[in-house]
Design an enzyme around this catalytic site. Structure first.
Site, PDB file in Angstrom:
ATOM      1  N   ASP A  43       0.952  -1.323  -0.028  1.00 53.52           N
ATOM      2  CA  ASP A  43      -0.142  -0.025  -0.049  1.00 53.52           C
ATOM      3  C   ASP A  43       0.842   1.234   0.191  1.00 53.52           C
ATOM      4  OD1 ASP A  43      -2.119   1.466   0.045  1.00 53.52           O
ATOM      5  OD2 ASP A  43      -2.689   1.046   2.218  1.00 53.52           O
ATOM      6  N   GLY A  44       0.277   2.340  -0.547  1.00 52.89           N
ATOM      7  CA  GLY A  44       0.673   3.818  -0.495  1.00 52.89           C
ATOM      8  C   GLY A  44       1.617   4.196  -1.691  1.00 52.89           C
ATOM      9  N   HIS A  60       2.629   3.317  -8.892  1.00 49.37           N
ATOM     10  CA  HIS A  60       2.695   1.667  -9.049  1.00 49.37           C
ATOM     11  C   HIS A  60       3.783   1.234  -9.952  1.00 49.37           C
ATOM     12  CE1 HIS A  60      -1.271   2.135  -7.648  1.00 49.37           C
ATOM     13  NE2 HIS A  60      -1.738   2.575  -8.682  1.00 49.37           N
ATOM     14  N   THR A  89     -10.725  -6.882  -5.701  1.00 49.60           N
ATOM     15  CA  THR A  89     -11.856  -7.008  -6.309  1.00 49.60           C
ATOM     16  C   THR A  89     -12.755  -5.514  -6.187  1.00 49.60           C
ATOM     17  OG1 THR A  89     -12.610  -7.839  -4.573  1.00 49.60           O
ATOM     18  CG2 THR A  89     -12.395  -9.202  -6.224  1.00 49.60           C
ATOM     19  N   LEU A 154      11.143 -20.451  -4.491  1.00 52.74           N
ATOM     20  CA  LEU A 154       9.999 -19.349  -3.996  1.00 52.74           C
ATOM     21  C   LEU A 154       8.919 -19.565  -5.020  1.00 52.74           C
ATOM     22  CD1 LEU A 154       9.482 -17.217  -2.214  1.00 52.74           C
ATOM     23  CD2 LEU A 154      10.308 -15.779  -3.946  1.00 52.74           C
ATOM     24  N   SER A 219      -8.585  -5.221   4.875  1.00 48.92           N
ATOM     25  CA  SER A 219      -8.814  -4.971   3.485  1.00 48.92           C
ATOM     26  C   SER A 219      -9.143  -6.178   2.724  1.00 48.92           C
ATOM     27  CB  SER A 219      -7.932  -4.160   2.854  1.00 48.92           C
ATOM     28  OG  SER A 219      -7.671  -2.918   3.463  1.00 48.92           O
TER      29      SER A 219
HETATM   30  C1  FPP Z   1      -1.968   0.021  -3.490  1.00 51.43           C
HETATM   31  O1  FPP Z   1      -1.553   1.677  -3.244  1.00 51.43           O
HETATM   32  C2  FPP Z   1      -1.433  -0.717  -4.509  1.00 51.43           C
HETATM   33  C3  FPP Z   1      -2.062  -1.374  -5.363  1.00 51.43           C
HETATM   34  C4  FPP Z   1      -3.549  -1.274  -5.744  1.00 51.43           C
HETATM   35  C5  FPP Z   1      -1.443  -2.049  -6.547  1.00 51.43           C
HETATM   36  C6  FPP Z   1      -0.097  -2.650  -6.136  1.00 51.43           C
HETATM   37  C7  FPP Z   1       0.571  -2.996  -7.290  1.00 51.43           C
HETATM   38  C8  FPP Z   1       1.893  -3.128  -7.630  1.00 51.43           C
HETATM   39  C9  FPP Z   1       2.777  -2.643  -6.609  1.00 51.43           C
HETATM   40  C10 FPP Z   1       2.651  -3.736  -8.825  1.00 51.43           C
HETATM   41  C11 FPP Z   1       1.910  -5.210  -8.764  1.00 51.43           C
HETATM   42  C12 FPP Z   1       2.876  -5.866  -9.886  1.00 51.43           C
HETATM   43  C13 FPP Z   1       2.500  -6.915 -10.797  1.00 51.43           C
HETATM   44  C14 FPP Z   1       3.657  -7.393 -11.735  1.00 51.43           C
HETATM   45  C15 FPP Z   1       1.284  -7.360 -10.897  1.00 51.43           C
HETATM   46  P1  FPP Z   1      -2.449   2.554  -3.389  1.00 51.43           P
HETATM   47  O2  FPP Z   1      -2.503   2.943  -4.903  1.00 51.43           O
HETATM   48  O3  FPP Z   1      -3.852   2.070  -3.000  1.00 51.43           O
HETATM   49  O4  FPP Z   1      -1.791   3.719  -2.692  1.00 51.43           O
HETATM   50  P2  FPP Z   1      -2.594   4.924  -1.968  1.00 51.43           P
HETATM   51  O5  FPP Z   1      -3.474   4.341  -0.709  1.00 51.43           O
HETATM   52  O6  FPP Z   1      -1.371   5.797  -1.338  1.00 51.43           O
HETATM   53  O7  FPP Z   1      -3.413   5.572  -2.687  1.00 51.43           O
END
Ligand code: FPP
Length: 263
Positions: A43-44, A60, A89, A154, A219
């Protein structure tokens, strides 16, 4: 030269390569009990980007690099499974351009990282509902699975279009089907058998769950599987989460006394 070119092109770098200090830390951690399965709510990303005046998707993108570093760290430690909450989801409610970007990340990660994952003997899997995921995302996941299917190291799982409540409901529906068709005796159902109807059927339950960015919530993530997991929260946002942050979580795990309800 190849590494420099790769770093410039795709942000790939060898910065996790073993320094003596890193080797020592890994050696120390390996002396203690290690979690077999670590699950992470990454998150974040959005806040990380906003703080820097960048669009959310830049967060991201940076988060994907963290995925690479933490995968390497988990692999180096000899952890059995790492599950990353990549798209819930509920995340479909985000702006369409952000959803599109997130749906493109598996392809991007495939392009940049599949060779390394194969080399490291890592096996990629997915937890979640394939329905509603775009074809190009599923194709990337399937290519990952195919390329790594014989690997024995892994287990790297992406939770994509994943929601724990719907996973449980799906499991219950399949149980009802099996009872109705006579394949399953209702009285034989116990906790362990129920677990076989979840996406995580062939994985150990997470021993450690990490959530970044200061939010202290589950969550809708692995509600059944986290029953006895140790939970570790940090204020660090996912793009800033380093292998040292990961080691810190493992060290904290090693100090905990797990009693599973006993004294
Ligand atoms: C939450 O942060 C993060 C996500 C919803 C997406 C996480 C995905 C990745 C880190 C990449 C995954 C990689 C692959 C290859 C699938 P947020 O956007 O909710 O952050 P915020 O709470 O600060 O808005």
């Amino acid at each position: 030269m190849i590494q420099t070119l790769k770093k410039w092109l795709v942000g790939y770098s060898e910065e996790d390569e073993q320094t003596e200090e890193n080797e020592t830390r890994i050696g120390e951690l390996r002396k203690g009990p290690l979690p077999r399965h670590v699950a992470i709510i990454m998150d974040g990303n959005g806040r990380w980007a906003k703080k820097r005046g960048m669009p959310r998707v830049a967060g991201h993108r940076a988060g994907m690099k963290t995925v690479r570093h933490i995968t390497r760290a988990a692999d180096a430690l000899g952890i059995e499974a790492l599950t990353l909450y990549s798209f819930s989801t509920e995340n479909w409610k985000r702006p369409q351009d952000e959803v599109n970007y997130l749906m493109g990340l598996p392809e991007e990660f495939l392009r940049t990282d599949v060779d390394e994952l194969v080399e490291r003997n890592i096996r990629v899997g997915m937890l979640g509902d394939r329905k509603n995921l775009p074809d190009h995302t599923l194709e990337a996941i399937d290519k990952f699975k195919e390329a790594t299917k014989d690997n024995t190291g892994l287990r790297l799982n992406f939770a994509l279009n994943y929601g724990s409540r719907s996973e449980i409901i799906r499991g219950v529906q399949r149980i009802i089907d099996d009872v109705q068709s006579g394949k399953l005796d209702k009285d034989a159902l116990d906790e362990s058998l129920f677990g076989q109807y979840l996406y995580t059927a062939d994985l150990p339950e997470p021993d450690l769950m990490i959530r970044t960015s200061g939010e202290v919530r589950i969550s809708n993530f692995m509600l059944w599987q986290l029953a006895y997991s140790e939970l570790w929260f940090t204020d660090v946002q996912w793009p800033d989460f380093t292998k040292e942050s990961f080691y810190e979580a493992i060290e904290d795990f090693q100090r905990r006394s797990r009693r599973y309800g006993a004294v």
